[in-house]
Design a protein around this motif. Sequence first.
Motif, PDB file in Angstrom:
ATOM      1  N   PRO A  47       0.955  -1.242   0.023  1.00 40.09           N
ATOM      2  CA  PRO A  47       0.009   0.094  -0.116  1.00 40.09           C
ATOM      3  C   PRO A  47       0.902   1.247  -0.007  1.00 40.09           C
ATOM      4  O   PRO A  47       0.245   2.324  -0.121  1.00 40.09           O
ATOM      5  N   ASP A  48       1.962   1.000   0.154  1.00 35.31           N
ATOM      6  CA  ASP A  48       3.030   2.330   0.143  1.00 35.31           C
ATOM      7  C   ASP A  48       3.338   2.883  -1.337  1.00 35.31           C
ATOM      8  O   ASP A  48       3.852   4.063  -1.320  1.00 35.31           O
ATOM      9  N   LEU A  49       3.152   1.958  -2.137  1.00 29.93           N
ATOM     10  CA  LEU A  49       3.505   2.471  -3.446  1.00 29.93           C
ATOM     11  C   LEU A  49       2.760   3.685  -3.998  1.00 29.93           C
ATOM     12  O   LEU A  49       1.605   3.617  -3.732  1.00 29.93           O
ATOM     13  N   ARG A  50       3.356   4.337  -4.727  1.00 32.07           N
ATOM     14  CA  ARG A  50       2.712   5.623  -5.486  1.00 32.07           C
ATOM     15  C   ARG A  50       3.012   5.820  -6.781  1.00 32.07           C
ATOM     16  O   ARG A  50       4.235   5.632  -7.122  1.00 32.07           O
ATOM     17  N   VAL A  51       2.194   5.944  -7.615  1.00 31.30           N
ATOM     18  CA  VAL A  51       2.614   6.073  -9.129  1.00 31.30           C
ATOM     19  C   VAL A  51       2.251   7.725  -9.297  1.00 31.30           C
ATOM     20  O   VAL A  51       1.259   8.222  -9.329  1.00 31.30           O
ATOM     21  N   VAL A  52       3.207   8.583  -9.856  1.00 33.04           N
ATOM     22  CA  VAL A  52       2.854   9.880 -10.263  1.00 33.04           C
ATOM     23  C   VAL A  52       2.990  10.015 -11.856  1.00 33.04           C
ATOM     24  O   VAL A  52       4.237   9.689 -12.270  1.00 33.04           O
ATOM     25  N   PHE A  53       2.084  10.261 -12.736  1.00 27.52           N
ATOM     26  CA  PHE A  53       2.067  10.698 -14.061  1.00 27.52           C
ATOM     27  C   PHE A  53       2.306  11.916 -14.320  1.00 27.52           C
ATOM     28  O   PHE A  53       1.518  12.984 -13.731  1.00 27.52           O
ATOM     29  N   THR A  54       2.986  12.258 -15.557  1.00 27.76           N
ATOM     30  CA  THR A  54       3.086  13.672 -15.917  1.00 27.76           C
ATOM     31  C   THR A  54       2.539  13.459 -17.384  1.00 27.76           C
ATOM     32  O   THR A  54       3.109  12.610 -18.183  1.00 27.76           O
ATOM     33  N   VAL A  55       1.715  14.288 -17.954  1.00 29.79           N
ATOM     34  CA  VAL A  55       1.032  14.497 -19.235  1.00 29.79           C
ATOM     35  C   VAL A  55       1.502  15.766 -19.934  1.00 29.79           C
ATOM     36  O   VAL A  55       1.169  16.591 -19.370  1.00 29.79           O
ATOM     37  N   GLU A  56       2.281  15.607 -21.156  1.00 32.55           N
ATOM     38  CA  GLU A  56       2.727  17.100 -21.760  1.00 32.55           C
ATOM     39  C   GLU A  56       2.186  16.658 -23.259  1.00 32.55           C
ATOM     40  O   GLU A  56       2.215  15.766 -23.833  1.00 32.55           O
ATOM     41  N   PRO A  57       1.854  17.820 -23.870  1.00 30.82           N
ATOM     42  CA  PRO A  57       1.511  17.779 -25.282  1.00 30.82           C
ATOM     43  C   PRO A  57       2.862  17.252 -25.926  1.00 30.82           C
ATOM     44  O   PRO A  57       3.790  17.742 -25.532  1.00 30.82           O
ATOM     45  N   GLY A  58       2.694  16.680 -27.147  1.00 30.21           N
ATOM     46  CA  GLY A  58       3.693  16.222 -27.869  1.00 30.21           C
ATOM     47  C   GLY A  58       3.361  15.371 -29.279  1.00 30.21           C
ATOM     48  O   GLY A  58       2.286  14.600 -28.914  1.00 30.21           O
ATOM     49  N   GLY A  59       3.812  15.948 -30.233  1.00 29.34           N
ATOM     50  CA  GLY A  59       3.733  15.054 -31.537  1.00 29.34           C
ATOM     51  C   GLY A  59       2.274  14.696 -31.917  1.00 29.34           C
ATOM     52  O   GLY A  59       2.156  13.840 -32.281  1.00 29.34           O
ATOM     53  N   GLY A  60       1.253  15.610 -31.647  1.00 30.30           N
ATOM     54  CA  GLY A  60       0.072  15.425 -32.102  1.00 30.30           C
ATOM     55  C   GLY A  60      -0.798  14.479 -31.163  1.00 30.30           C
ATOM     56  O   GLY A  60      -1.956  14.435 -31.461  1.00 30.30           O
ATOM     57  N   GLY A  61      -0.231  14.329 -30.032  1.00 33.78           N
ATOM     58  CA  GLY A  61      -0.900  13.645 -28.979  1.00 33.78           C
ATOM     59  C   GLY A  61      -0.568  14.186 -27.640  1.00 33.78           C
ATOM     60  O   GLY A  61      -0.162  15.381 -27.315  1.00 33.78           O
ATOM     61  N   SER A  62      -0.142  13.199 -26.762  1.00 28.68           N
ATOM     62  CA  SER A  62       0.188  13.471 -25.402  1.00 28.68           C
ATOM     63  C   SER A  62       1.592  12.459 -24.955  1.00 28.68           C
ATOM     64  O   SER A  62       1.437  11.253 -25.517  1.00 28.68           O
ATOM     65  N   ASP A  63       2.370  13.074 -24.515  1.00 28.02           N
ATOM     66  CA  ASP A  63       3.496  12.533 -23.837  1.00 28.02           C
ATOM     67  C   ASP A  63       3.343  12.057 -22.548  1.00 28.02           C
ATOM     68  O   ASP A  63       3.283  13.184 -21.657  1.00 28.02           O
ATOM     69  N   VAL A  64       3.405  10.816 -22.071  1.00 28.81           N
ATOM     70  CA  VAL A  64       2.991  10.280 -20.673  1.00 28.81           C
ATOM     71  C   VAL A  64       4.174   9.816 -20.085  1.00 28.81           C
ATOM     72  O   VAL A  64       4.793   8.881 -20.824  1.00 28.81           O
ATOM     73  N   GLN A  65       4.588   9.990 -18.955  1.00 27.32           N
ATOM     74  CA  GLN A  65       5.785   9.712 -18.384  1.00 27.32           C
ATOM     75  C   GLN A  65       5.159   9.098 -16.837  1.00 27.32           C
ATOM     76  O   GLN A  65       4.379   9.891 -16.486  1.00 27.32           O
ATOM     77  N   TRP A  66       5.667   8.347 -16.176  1.00 26.65           N
ATOM     78  CA  TRP A  66       5.269   7.644 -14.861  1.00 26.65           C
ATOM     79  C   TRP A  66       6.471   7.499 -13.914  1.00 26.65           C
ATOM     80  O   TRP A  66       7.534   6.987 -14.586  1.00 26.65           O
ATOM     81  N   VAL A  67       6.477   7.681 -12.699  1.00 21.13           N
ATOM     82  CA  VAL A  67       7.482   7.488 -11.823  1.00 21.13           C
ATOM     83  C   VAL A  67       6.798   6.533 -10.661  1.00 21.13           C
ATOM     84  O   VAL A  67       5.752   7.103 -10.193  1.00 21.13           O
ATOM     85  N   LEU A  68       7.333   5.604 -10.123  1.00 16.10           N
ATOM     86  CA  LEU A  68       6.892   4.847  -9.061  1.00 16.10           C
ATOM     87  C   LEU A  68       7.699   5.160  -7.737  1.00 16.10           C
ATOM     88  O   LEU A  68       8.979   5.077  -7.555  1.00 16.10           O
ATOM     89  N   TYR A  69       6.965   5.315  -6.554  1.00 21.48           N
ATOM     90  CA  TYR A  69       7.606   5.811  -5.416  1.00 21.48           C
ATOM     91  C   TYR A  69       7.192   4.599  -4.275  1.00 21.48           C
ATOM     92  O   TYR A  69       6.177   4.207  -4.294  1.00 21.48           O
ATOM     93  N   ALA A  70       8.402   4.293  -3.575  1.00 23.41           N
ATOM     94  CA  ALA A  70       7.998   3.514  -2.695  1.00 23.41           C
ATOM     95  C   ALA A  70       8.776   3.698  -1.369  1.00 23.41           C
ATOM     96  O   ALA A  70       9.669   4.320  -1.376  1.00 23.41           O
ATOM     97  N   GLU A  71       8.054   3.276  -0.129  1.00 24.70           N
ATOM     98  CA  GLU A  71       8.773   3.251   0.966  1.00 24.70           C
ATOM     99  C   GLU A  71       9.725   2.210   1.386  1.00 24.70           C
ATOM    100  O   GLU A  71       9.692   1.251   0.704  1.00 24.70           O
ATOM    101  N   ASP A  72      10.680   2.220   2.272  1.00 25.50           N
ATOM    102  CA  ASP A  72      11.354   1.223   2.801  1.00 25.50           C
ATOM    103  C   ASP A  72      10.520   0.196   3.433  1.00 25.50           C
ATOM    104  O   ASP A  72       9.757   0.575   4.175  1.00 25.50           O
ATOM    105  N   PRO A  73      10.859  -1.223   3.304  1.00 26.37           N
ATOM    106  CA  PRO A  73      12.153  -1.858   2.325  1.00 26.37           C
ATOM    107  C   PRO A  73      11.491  -1.564   0.784  1.00 26.37           C
ATOM    108  O   PRO A  73      10.387  -1.816   0.457  1.00 26.37           O
ATOM    109  N   VAL A  74      12.424  -1.380  -0.105  1.00 23.96           N
ATOM    110  CA  VAL A  74      11.968  -1.052  -1.469  1.00 23.96           C
ATOM    111  C   VAL A  74      11.857  -2.547  -1.864  1.00 23.96           C
ATOM    112  O   VAL A  74      12.751  -3.540  -1.533  1.00 23.96           O
ATOM    113  N   PRO A  75      10.822  -2.539  -2.859  1.00 26.77           N
ATOM    114  CA  PRO A  75      10.656  -3.932  -3.430  1.00 26.77           C
ATOM    115  C   PRO A  75      11.952  -4.309  -4.217  1.00 26.77           C
ATOM    116  O   PRO A  75      12.715  -3.737  -4.725  1.00 26.77           O
ATOM    117  N   GLY A  76      12.097  -5.648  -4.301  1.00 31.80           N
ATOM    118  CA  GLY A  76      13.124  -6.374  -5.027  1.00 31.80           C
ATOM    119  C   GLY A  76      12.914  -6.208  -6.617  1.00 31.80           C
ATOM    120  O   GLY A  76      11.983  -5.760  -7.067  1.00 31.80           O
TER     121      GLY A  76
END
Length: 101
Positions: A47-76
């Motif tokens: 339940p400690d995991l979080r996903v942060v998405f960023t969406v930017e205009p790009g190339g006639g659509g959207s550029d999407v990136q995501w980052v995963l955040y976790a608390e210790d202990p970090v998953p393997g």
Amino acid sequence: MCEDLAAPVPRTVRHWLRLTDDEVAPAVLSTDGETRVEWSSLWPDRPDLRVVFTVEPGGGGSDVQWVLYAEDPVPGPEYIRHVARRISTLVFVDLRYAYGQ
């Protein structure tokens, strides 16, 4: 696209969030409505995991990136690969196909 990420609940129009048996629908923890959405964990065993998405205009659509955040202990590395694969499938396959691409 940011709107769909900010409302990931199952629905009839552009239904794309197809969860597996070990996943739950994420809660939207924060959003700026235009370029950033933060989800809670899809995995009850982490339940400690979080996903942060960023969406930017790009190339006639959207550029999407995501980052995963976790608390210790970090998953393997195997768990991280599983999570990365699932997030990528949900966003870069299922959500993209919902737009007919």
